[in-house]
Design a protein around this motif. Structure first.
Motif, PDB file in Angstrom:
ATOM      1  N   VAL A 119      49.277  48.307  39.948  1.00 40.48           N
ATOM      2  CA  VAL A 119      49.280  48.300  41.413  1.00 40.48           C
ATOM      3  C   VAL A 119      48.240  47.289  41.888  1.00 40.48           C
ATOM      4  O   VAL A 119      47.068  47.379  41.508  1.00 40.48           O
ATOM      5  CB  VAL A 119      48.943  49.688  41.988  1.00 40.48           C
ATOM      6  CG1 VAL A 119      48.920  49.648  43.515  1.00 40.48           C
ATOM      7  CG2 VAL A 119      49.927  50.729  41.481  1.00 40.48           C
ATOM      8  N   ILE A 120      48.636  46.322  42.715  1.00 40.36           N
ATOM      9  CA  ILE A 120      47.670  45.361  43.237  1.00 40.36           C
ATOM     10  C   ILE A 120      46.956  45.969  44.433  1.00 40.36           C
ATOM     11  O   ILE A 120      47.583  46.573  45.311  1.00 40.36           O
ATOM     12  CB  ILE A 120      48.323  44.014  43.600  1.00 40.36           C
ATOM     13  CG1 ILE A 120      47.240  43.022  44.056  1.00 40.36           C
ATOM     14  CG2 ILE A 120      49.423  44.161  44.639  1.00 40.36           C
ATOM     15  CD1 ILE A 120      47.696  41.589  44.121  1.00 40.36           C
ATOM     16  N   VAL A 121      45.638  45.829  44.467  1.00 40.19           N
ATOM     17  CA  VAL A 121      44.821  46.418  45.515  1.00 40.19           C
ATOM     18  C   VAL A 121      44.194  45.294  46.348  1.00 40.19           C
ATOM     19  O   VAL A 121      43.484  44.445  45.824  1.00 40.19           O
ATOM     20  CB  VAL A 121      43.720  47.323  44.939  1.00 40.19           C
ATOM     21  CG1 VAL A 121      42.901  47.946  46.071  1.00 40.19           C
ATOM     22  CG2 VAL A 121      44.343  48.413  44.065  1.00 40.19           C
ATOM     23  N   VAL A 122      44.472  45.313  47.655  1.00 38.81           N
ATOM     24  CA  VAL A 122      43.965  44.314  48.590  1.00 38.81           C
ATOM     25  C   VAL A 122      42.993  45.008  49.534  1.00 38.81           C
ATOM     26  O   VAL A 122      43.332  46.028  50.141  1.00 38.81           O
ATOM     27  CB  VAL A 122      45.111  43.673  49.389  1.00 38.81           C
ATOM     28  CG1 VAL A 122      44.587  42.540  50.260  1.00 38.81           C
ATOM     29  CG2 VAL A 122      46.213  43.168  48.456  1.00 38.81           C
ATOM     30  N   CYS A 123      41.773  44.478  49.661  1.00 38.93           N
ATOM     31  CA  CYS A 123      40.743  45.111  50.484  1.00 38.93           C
ATOM     32  C   CYS A 123      40.113  44.111  51.439  1.00 38.93           C
ATOM     33  O   CYS A 123      40.017  42.915  51.141  1.00 38.93           O
ATOM     34  CB  CYS A 123      39.634  45.709  49.616  1.00 38.93           C
ATOM     35  SG  CYS A 123      40.115  47.112  48.601  1.00 38.93           S
ATOM     36  N   SER A 124      39.639  44.609  52.557  1.00 40.21           N
ATOM     37  CA  SER A 124      38.908  43.787  53.510  1.00 40.21           C
ATOM     38  C   SER A 124      37.508  43.505  52.975  1.00 40.21           C
ATOM     39  O   SER A 124      36.913  44.309  52.267  1.00 40.21           O
ATOM     40  CB  SER A 124      38.832  44.491  54.856  1.00 40.21           C
ATOM     41  OG  SER A 124      38.423  45.839  54.705  1.00 40.21           O
ATOM     42  N   ALA A 125      36.965  42.338  53.366  1.00 39.31           N
ATOM     43  CA  ALA A 125      35.663  41.893  52.858  1.00 39.31           C
ATOM     44  C   ALA A 125      34.494  42.480  53.624  1.00 39.31           C
ATOM     45  O   ALA A 125      33.359  42.426  53.166  1.00 39.31           O
ATOM     46  CB  ALA A 125      35.587  40.366  52.910  1.00 39.31           C
ATOM     47  N   GLY A 126      34.751  43.060  54.804  1.00 36.36           N
ATOM     48  CA  GLY A 126      33.676  43.612  55.625  1.00 36.36           C
ATOM     49  C   GLY A 126      33.411  42.759  56.851  1.00 36.36           C
ATOM     50  O   GLY A 126      33.781  41.577  56.914  1.00 36.36           O
ATOM     51  N   ASN A 127      32.726  43.357  57.827  1.00 40.20           N
ATOM     52  CA  ASN A 127      32.462  42.692  59.111  1.00 40.20           C
ATOM     53  C   ASN A 127      30.978  42.485  59.357  1.00 40.20           C
ATOM     54  O   ASN A 127      30.513  42.581  60.490  1.00 40.20           O
ATOM     55  CB  ASN A 127      33.050  43.519  60.254  1.00 40.20           C
ATOM     56  CG  ASN A 127      34.560  43.573  60.217  1.00 40.20           C
ATOM     57  OD1 ASN A 127      35.198  42.765  59.562  1.00 40.20           O
ATOM     58  ND2 ASN A 127      35.126  44.527  60.919  1.00 40.20           N
TER      59      ASN A 127
END
Length: 783
Positions: free
Chosen positions: A321-329
């Motif tokens: 399963v490929i997991v895509v995450c936000s880098a943060g703000n």
């Protein structure tokens, strides 16, 4: 409303802390997560739950009755439970336990996009070589049997973005997800588009609040609905934010299916719920996970075996399963990137070529000054309204100063002088009071409009609804003040917002987007990729009507900004790639996205930040995502679970702990005797990061490329872009792939001549044939 809510949250936390202080410390218990690594292949979920209960009873007092808050038993093993500090310490010493840590609270990363990305595909992606286009013509190709799971705030299923019109049943076997029944949600809310919906709760009576509605996946925040429609929403024509940003709203993979896992509520996202959602998503059979939340970089990042997102994503990737995450703000601070594990695809945020203009018209000659904001001003378009500068309206109070009046601090202004006028206020990033509070106070004092003069323009257009407000830069303010000072009775008006498209330059890196390098993994470049994350139009719950302009009906769409919005863009691209390449690993999909990224804006110049500085791979990773080219990358940098095990060795974990973490350790696997963080640079990653490199020192790293293009016999030639301070040698300079040799290696030797002027050096290594360009960014640092 948001300000009031934040105060309520603060009061609740104060009461909670006071209650803890008044109690006896020895009785205090917190929710802890007990992580036990991979689930044994032969273990059933029921057996694992019994194992968890037996382990729990071994550390608690006999008269107490243990209760598991969560039991992780599908993709990995572990549980969440209330423990005292002593019990948690005792638990951490038990055989088979990898880590025990307090349940952390993570937060959402929120502060025309697909059409813009499609236009960017035609722009030259690297100079001086000619532009190479993929044969695919749409970013929405494929995806019919691809399932995107989202860990978020839930979903509003009735929106047209989640219509299944034209979609047939899921052809692929093996989907085990479900739509839970709740008081405001049931299985009939799901369809061929929304095929799964679950919800989680902390169930922690020691907290003065619940992080999520215990049983309902319905979205009472809006964030999850927005991200889900961005990733895989159906095409909806005539979409807009109350007439602004009109067009067709669609997801990146509109034919993909959606599974929502509600892990966040009003007060955040608990780590125990995040892990429970990972556990279920792996067992359900999702293909892609989109996760727009994470820890704050303001505090020290948790280590990989104590970070629920790093833990859950490791086991998801092991299951393909490929997991895509936000880098943060937390940008533009350096080393602010989060979700930086190498098995995660980490996404930064950029602008698109659309700007929301609310202009100012001055005096009889009707000179126009461009401003930025979203307002639905009903003022006359003719400049007939009196204009006053805040400093000119200073009250006679002793506490009033020129500075406080120029910044429109209400206590420093003479209300009689500002009533019925448009006021000009200076505003800077250092102001303690937010723009919205200043504007609300001025509105309550009889002002009919506000012009905010900013020392630095932000890429996000602030929303002021029906009250006429716009924001201008200091440079534009010079014209404004010249007019005010040269005119006895200055007049103006503020025009309602219009959306200006084909704005240049775009994309730009958003100021809030978290920057690299990662404080945890400086030998892995993070973030990986950038995608649109500023003023993104997407679905919104119809009942969240606090921001509806007077006289308007809820539109079902909203404009949001954040790396939260960038993440689902990339998840949609990943789903499309997956649908055409079912056997590809998550690493292969990541490589396809990174090596085909765009490095130029629509001015055909290098990427910049929205403050005007030159952007670097610490800002955007490999570049701006290119949805079309990513479908045909030509070559890929693949990685296997063994590569991640070696990473853990080099990071500092011993074999005993790694053996517990992973379910796929090869027979005879050993950590290298010379394991060190410097060796992480040798991981087969689509970017190269080398740290602790001293002047005159040489360092060599290796990479392996796999031919996935249409031709089995093909030759790729290397080219290198490097700063004058470094010499880069690639061996060999040609890669000749054949039917028997689909995988070929190359070595790169970096030799830094001079580090005196810069502590970090950036460049690119590109492999090209007559059709593809496979680009790898590199960064060299002396720390």
């Amino acid at each position: 409303m948001k300000f009031l809510l934040s105060n309520i949250v603060a009061l609740l936390l104060v009461f909670y802390l006071l209650s803890l202080a008044s109690g006896k410390e020895e009785k205090k218990k917190d929710v802890y997560i007990v992580y036990m690594g991979a689930a044994a292949p032969a273990s059933s979920p029921e057996t694992l739950t019994q194992t968890h209960l037996q382990l729990l009873t071994s550390v608690i007092k006999r008269h107490e009755h243990p209760k598991l808050i969560q039991s992780y038993k599908h993709g990995f093993s572990g549980f969440a439970v209330k423990l005292s500090k002593d019990e948690a310490l005792a638990m951490s010493r038990k055989k088979g336990v990898i880590s025990v840590f307090v349940d952390p609270i993570y937060h959402l990363h929120t502060t025309r996009s697909w059409d813009f990305l499609q236009l960017q595909n035609s722009i030259e992606t690297s100079s001086p070589s000619k532009s190479i286009k993929a044969e695919a013509t749409s970013s929405s190709i494929g995806g019919e049997d691809t399932i995107i799971g989202l860990l978020d705030t839930g979903i509003w299923p009735e929106l047209p973005s989640f219509s299944d019109k034209g979609m047939g049943p899921l052809k692929r076997k093996g989907w085990k997800g479900t739509c839970v029944n709740a008081s405001d949600f049931n299985s009939s809310n799901c369809n061929m588009k929304l095929i799964g919906a679950r919800a989680y709760s902390t169930d922690d009576s020691s907290l003065p609040y619940s992080f999520t509605d215990a049983d309902s996946p319905r979205d009472d925040d809006g964030h999850g609905t927005h991200t889900a429609s961005t990733a895989a929403g159906a095409a909806v024509s005539n979409a807009s934010y109350y007439g602004v940003a009109a067009g067709t709203a669609k997801g990146g993979s509109p034919t993909s299916r959606i599974a929502m896992y509600k892990v966040c509520g009003l007060f955040g996202c608990s780590g125990s719920s995040i892990l429970a959602a990972f556990d279920d998503a792996i067992a359900d059979g999702v293909d892609v996970l989109s996760i727009s939340l994470g820890a704050s970089s303001v505090f020290s990042n948790p280590d990989f075996d104590k970070d629920p997102i790093a833990i859950g994503s490791f086991h998801a990737v092991e299951k393909n399963v490929i997991v895509v995450c936000s880098a943060g703000n937390d940008g533009p601070l350096p080393e602010s990137v989060v979700n930086a594990a190498p098995w995660i695809l980490t996404v930064a945020a950029t602008t698109i070529d659309r700007k929301f203009e609310s202009d100012i018209v001055l005096g009889r000659n009707k000179h126009v000054i461009k401003g930025q904001a979203i307002n639905f001003s009903t003022l006359r378009k003719s400049p007939t309204f009196s204009l006053i500068y805040g400093r000119s309206a200073k009250s006679k109070s002793r506490s009033s100063t020129d500075q406080s009046a120029s910044h429109c601090k209400l206590e420093s202004l003479d209300k009689k002088k500002i009533k019925g006028k448009i006021i000009v206020c200076k505003n800077s990033d250092d102001d303690d009071t937010s723009n919205s509070i200043i504007v609300d106070q001025l509105k309550g004092s009889g002002v009919i409009g506000v012009i905010l003069v900013k020392d630095q323009q932000k890429s996000i257009a602030s929303t002021y609804l029906d009250f006429p407000v716009t924001e201008i830069l200091l440079q534009a303010a010079d014209e404004l003040f010249t007019y005010i000072n040269s005119t006895e009775k200055p007049v103006t008006t503020i025009l309602p917002t219009v959306a200006v498209t084909k704005y240049k330059p775009a994309p730009q890196i958003a100021y809030f987007s978290s920057r690299g390098p990662s404080s945890q993994t400086k030998n892995i470049l993070k973030p990986d990729i950038a995608a649109p994350g500023v003023d993104i139009l997407a679905g919104w719950p119809m009942t969240l009507s606090s921001d509806v302009p007077p006289g308007k009906k809820p539109s079902g769409f909203n404009l949001l900004s954040g790396t939260s919005m960038a993440c689902p863009h990339v998840a949609g691209v990943a789903a499309n790639i997956k649908s055409w390449n079912l056997a590809w690993s998550p690493a292969a999909i990541r490589s396809a996205i990174m090596t085909t990224a765009i490095l130029m804006n629509n001015n055909k110049t290098q990427l910049m930040t929205d403050s005007g500085s030159v952007a670097t791979p610490y800002d955007f990773g490999a570049g701006e995502v290119n949805p079309t080219a990513a479908l045909q990358p030509g070559l890929i940098y693949d990685a296997t679970p063994k590569d991640y095990l070696l990473f853990l060795c080099n990071y500092g974990y011993d074999k005993a702990k790694i053996k517990l973490i992973s379910a796929s350790i090869p027979v005879g696997f050993k950590c290298p005797k010379n394991s060190s963080k410097d060796l992480i640079s040798g991981m087969n990653y689509p970017s190269i990061a080398v740290s602790n490199l001293q002047g005159q020192e040489k360092r060599t790293v290796s990479r392996t490329l796999t031919n996935v293009g249409g031709k089995e016999v093909i030759t790729y030639i290397v080219s290198v872009q490097s700063p004058v301070e470094v010499e880069v040698k690639v061996v060999p300079e040609k890669l000749q792939f054949t039917k028997k040799n689909k995988k070929l290696n190359y070595d790169v030797t970096f030799s830094v001549k001079d580090f005196s002027k810069k502590s970090d050096l950036f460049g690119w290594i590109t492999w090209s044939d007559d059709k593809h360009r496979v680009r790898t960014p590199y960064v060299l640092s002396r720390k």
